[in-house]
Design a protein around this motif. Sequence first.
Motif, short mmCIF file in Angstrom:
data_model
loop_
_atom_site.label_atom_id
_atom_site.label_comp_id
_atom_site.label_asym_id
_atom_site.label_seq_id
_atom_site.Cartn_x
_atom_site.Cartn_y
_atom_site.Cartn_z
N LYS A 1 0.83 -1.19 0.00
CA LYS A 1 0.00 0.00 0.00
C LYS A 1 0.88 1.26 0.00
CE LYS A 1 -3.97 1.94 2.43
NZ LYS A 1 -3.47 2.87 3.44
N LEU A 2 1.94 1.21 0.83
CA LEU A 2 2.85 2.36 0.90
C LEU A 2 3.62 2.54 -0.41
CD1 LEU A 2 4.46 2.52 4.44
CD2 LEU A 2 3.43 4.37 3.13
N VAL A 3 3.93 1.40 -1.05
CA VAL A 3 4.63 1.50 -2.33
C VAL A 3 3.78 2.31 -3.31
CG1 VAL A 3 5.43 0.18 -4.33
CG2 VAL A 3 5.91 -0.65 -2.02
N GLN A 4 2.46 2.02 -3.32
CA GLN A 4 1.57 2.78 -4.20
C GLN A 4 1.63 4.27 -3.86
OE1 GLN A 4 0.38 1.52 -6.85
NE2 GLN A 4 1.23 -0.43 -6.16
N THR A 5 1.59 4.58 -2.56
CA THR A 5 1.63 5.97 -2.12
C THR A 5 2.90 6.65 -2.62
OG1 THR A 5 0.59 5.19 -0.10
CG2 THR A 5 1.41 7.46 -0.09
N ILE A 6 4.04 5.95 -2.45
CA ILE A 6 5.32 6.55 -2.84
C ILE A 6 5.31 6.86 -4.35
CG2 ILE A 6 7.80 6.06 -3.13
CD1 ILE A 6 7.23 6.66 -0.26
N PHE A 7 4.78 5.94 -5.15
CA PHE A 7 4.78 6.20 -6.59
C PHE A 7 3.84 7.34 -6.98
CE2 PHE A 7 7.10 2.23 -6.87
CZ PHE A 7 8.05 2.55 -7.85
N VAL A 8 2.73 7.45 -6.26
CA VAL A 8 1.83 8.59 -6.50
C VAL A 8 2.58 9.89 -6.19
CG1 VAL A 8 -0.23 9.78 -5.63
CG2 VAL A 8 -0.29 7.30 -6.10
#
Lengths: 303, 237
Positions: B169-176
């Motif tokens: 979930k955090l990976v998604q946040t970082i890419f956003v």
Amino acid sequence: MDVFFQQLINGLSLGGIYALIALGYTMVYGIIELINFAHGDVYTLGTFFSLAILTLLGVDSVVHGPALIGVLAVTILGAMILCGLTGVIIERLAYRRLRNAPKLAPLITAIGMSFILENLMLYWRGPSPVPFPQVIPNPQFALGAVTIQAKQIIVVLLAVVLMVVLQTFVYNTRLGKAMRATAQDKDAAQLMGIDINTTIALTFLIGSALAGAAGFVSGMYYGSTWFFNGFGAGLKAFTAAVLGGIGNLAGAMLGGFLIGLIEAMTTQFISDQWSNVVVFSVLVLVLIFRPSGLLGESLPNKV
Amino acid sequence: MLLEIENLVARYGRITALNGISLTVGEGEIVTLIGANGAGKTTTLRAISGLVRPASGSIRFDGREIDRLAPSEIVRAGIGHAPEGRHVFPRMTVRENLELGAYTRRVRSEIADETARVLDIFPRLKERYAQKAGTMSGGEQQMLAIGRAMMSRPRLLLLDEPSLGLSPKLVQTIFVVIREINARGTTILLIEQNARQALAVASRGYVLEVGSIAHSGAASSLAASEAVRAAYLGGAA
């Protein structure tokens, strides 16, 4: 009980000197993880520099009134500046090139540096104790049966003032933050735009300047010094730094005062000859039960 | 080109880490550097930041040679770097870490604006503002490392494995966030293990294999290439 309070005063004065020296050990260790064995000798140099400045000023006896403040300010600041520069030169010549070398190399170099300074002082002022003039009038104040000498108040006051200044500098200024950042992570500090060579030199400047102040105070307090004086005092100040938690400024101050008190109390209540045994036993015990020192943080450096 | 690297060679002792790589990053781009562990990705970023001295070759930033500059001067030239493993200052608070990120800047109002911008992108850091960085979770530290690198308001931001060790979930946040930082005008050079995500967010990419560039091109064509898919994207999925 009176004896206890008398030794409390004596121990605090002694501790003030150890604390000032311990700060230099702890600052240098904090920033480059080096035990700067030459630091105790920089402290002795501080006494000799003070002596040289007093000779230049033509002062060899008690000074009174406003002139006293002038003489004290010039001598202390002079000794601090000269010792500070000595520290910077030592770092530049002996330690900087070894910064990425295995830990043992700079350590041995520091011991070598200590020998060099001791022998330079031996050459400069000879092998015998050199008297230090009593420049301050030394009235004594009686508190019941306890006597406090003016010079004891000066020692503790100067130590506390310098520590407060240092603490403020390190925690509230841009350069102080740069020093703490460099101590915690050198690569990251560089990525913030901090010039770590300058920052490390600054650390040596400040730590050695504090040893210079301690050197003056010690001359005034004991009335003499000799070239080898820094060896024992340096070792105890280093113990103070470890006791408080090496790398921790408040710890160095606490450790310094504690060592001074332990030494004074042991001398009084056990015997003079046992004071070193007790001091170093306390160190061993603290290291066994609290390896990071009294105020040392156990937070890992790298996560 | 904002960043031009030509024939860069870097060595650690006798080991050659980079064997003459060349790459460019244009103003406003997101470019990614992918490859296996030990291929030389981190060394490339460390050479750009001046933490590793190149043995030969040149690095030009905005037309100026920077490969002989000290790291502190490279930061001043406009390059920010969030290093691999985060490297936040553990015994300092989030606030102090961000202040250090702005070490090269003097104008207080600008620093305040930048802080507001970082806290706007990472609301989590606002909640943790007075907390010591060493006591935060890996994801929070990663946000801090990126935010801190933004504080110097760099023209080029180097991100080294920003998603490493984070929850999906955090990976998604970082890419956003990476897209968002780029959309606000910062050029990004991104290193990632997560090649699929990296190629999805980047416009162009380079594939590094044992110190040399093996493939390069538009991110979409790299993502479609058989060789790249086989080696880095888990086969022909």
